[in-house]
Design a protein around this motif. Structure first.
Motif, short mmCIF file in Angstrom:
data_model
loop_
_atom_site.label_atom_id
_atom_site.label_comp_id
_atom_site.label_asym_id
_atom_site.label_seq_id
_atom_site.Cartn_x
_atom_site.Cartn_y
_atom_site.Cartn_z
N MET A 141 0.84 -1.19 0.00
CA MET A 141 0.00 0.00 0.00
C MET A 141 0.89 1.25 0.00
O MET A 141 1.83 1.36 0.78
N LYS A 142 0.58 2.21 -0.87
CA LYS A 142 1.37 3.42 -0.96
C LYS A 142 0.98 4.39 0.15
O LYS A 142 -0.18 4.47 0.53
N LYS A 143 1.98 5.09 0.63
CA LYS A 143 1.73 6.08 1.68
C LYS A 143 1.42 7.42 1.03
O LYS A 143 2.14 7.87 0.14
N TYR A 144 0.33 8.04 1.49
CA TYR A 144 -0.03 9.37 0.99
C TYR A 144 0.78 10.40 1.76
O TYR A 144 0.83 10.37 2.99
N ARG A 145 1.44 11.30 1.04
CA ARG A 145 2.21 12.36 1.68
C ARG A 145 1.60 13.70 1.31
O ARG A 145 1.29 13.96 0.15
N THR A 146 1.47 14.54 2.31
CA THR A 146 0.95 15.89 2.10
C THR A 146 2.08 16.78 1.57
O THR A 146 3.25 16.38 1.57
N LYS A 147 1.70 17.97 1.18
CA LYS A 147 2.70 18.93 0.71
C LYS A 147 3.72 19.21 1.80
O LYS A 147 4.93 19.26 1.54
N SER A 148 3.26 19.36 3.03
CA SER A 148 4.20 19.63 4.13
C SER A 148 5.11 18.42 4.37
O SER A 148 6.27 18.58 4.73
N ASP A 149 4.60 17.18 4.17
CA ASP A 149 5.44 15.98 4.28
C ASP A 149 6.56 16.03 3.25
O ASP A 149 7.73 15.76 3.56
N TRP A 150 6.20 16.38 2.01
CA TRP A 150 7.21 16.45 0.95
C TRP A 150 8.22 17.55 1.22
O TRP A 150 9.42 17.36 1.01
N LEU A 151 7.76 18.69 1.69
CA LEU A 151 8.69 19.78 1.99
C LEU A 151 9.65 19.38 3.09
O LEU A 151 10.84 19.71 3.05
N ALA A 152 9.16 18.64 4.10
CA ALA A 152 10.02 18.16 5.18
C ALA A 152 11.05 17.16 4.64
O ALA A 152 12.24 17.21 5.01
N LEU A 153 10.62 16.25 3.76
CA LEU A 153 11.55 15.28 3.16
C LEU A 153 12.62 15.99 2.33
O LEU A 153 13.80 15.64 2.38
N ILE A 154 12.19 16.99 1.56
CA ILE A 154 13.13 17.74 0.72
C ILE A 154 14.15 18.47 1.59
O ILE A 154 15.35 18.46 1.31
N ASP A 155 13.66 19.08 2.66
CA ASP A 155 14.56 19.78 3.58
C ASP A 155 15.54 18.79 4.22
O ASP A 155 16.73 19.07 4.33
N GLU A 156 15.03 17.63 4.62
CA GLU A 156 15.88 16.58 5.21
C GLU A 156 16.95 16.14 4.20
O GLU A 156 18.12 15.97 4.56
N PHE A 157 16.55 15.95 2.95
CA PHE A 157 17.51 15.57 1.91
C PHE A 157 18.59 16.63 1.76
O PHE A 157 19.78 16.32 1.71
N GLU A 158 18.18 17.91 1.69
CA GLU A 158 19.14 18.98 1.48
C GLU A 158 20.12 19.12 2.63
O GLU A 158 21.26 19.56 2.45
N GLN A 159 19.70 18.73 3.84
CA GLN A 159 20.58 18.80 5.00
C GLN A 159 21.43 17.54 5.17
O GLN A 159 22.39 17.53 5.93
N SER A 160 21.08 16.46 4.46
CA SER A 160 21.69 15.16 4.68
C SER A 160 23.12 15.02 4.16
O SER A 160 23.90 14.24 4.70
N GLY A 161 23.46 15.72 3.10
CA GLY A 161 24.77 15.55 2.49
C GLY A 161 24.85 14.32 1.59
O GLY A 161 25.90 14.01 1.05
#
Length: 96
Positions: free
Chosen positions: A1-21
């Motif tokens: 089953m696919k997980k539904y992500r909200t816009k704020s979920d995606w923005l948090a993931l993108i921010d996490e990626f950008e901070q991850s190195g």
């Protein structure tokens, strides 16, 4: 089953990626994300301006005129706006 992500979920993931190195491929592999879809979401969300939830209102300057135009039947009279008392007397005389 696919997980539904909200816009704020995606923005948090993108921010996490950008901070991850990490590279995008590494980040997505660690989180079980489709790298192409992540890239697409990132590109679309970064292209949108961030909204504060408020609309900016801009006040316009009122137009200032030097004259008053009176229409009475077929007659048009233009008078200087500086003398309101004279204009009021003229209007009273026309209505009477």
């Amino acid at each position: 089953m696919k997980k539904y992500r909200t816009k704020s979920d995606w923005l948090a993931l993108i921010d996490e990626f950008e901070q991850s190195g990490l590279t995008q491929a590494e980040f997505c592999a660690q989180r079980g994300l489709n790298a192409k879809y992540f890239s697409l979401r990132r590109m679309k969300l970064k292209a949108q301006p961030e909204s504060s939830g408020f609309t900016q209102a801009v006040a316009s300057k009122p137009q200032v005129t030097d004259q008053v135009t009176l229409h009475y039947g077929a007659v048009t009279v233009k008078l200087p706006a500086s003398n309101a008392q004279t204009i009021a007397q003229l209007v009273k005389a026309l209505v009477a």
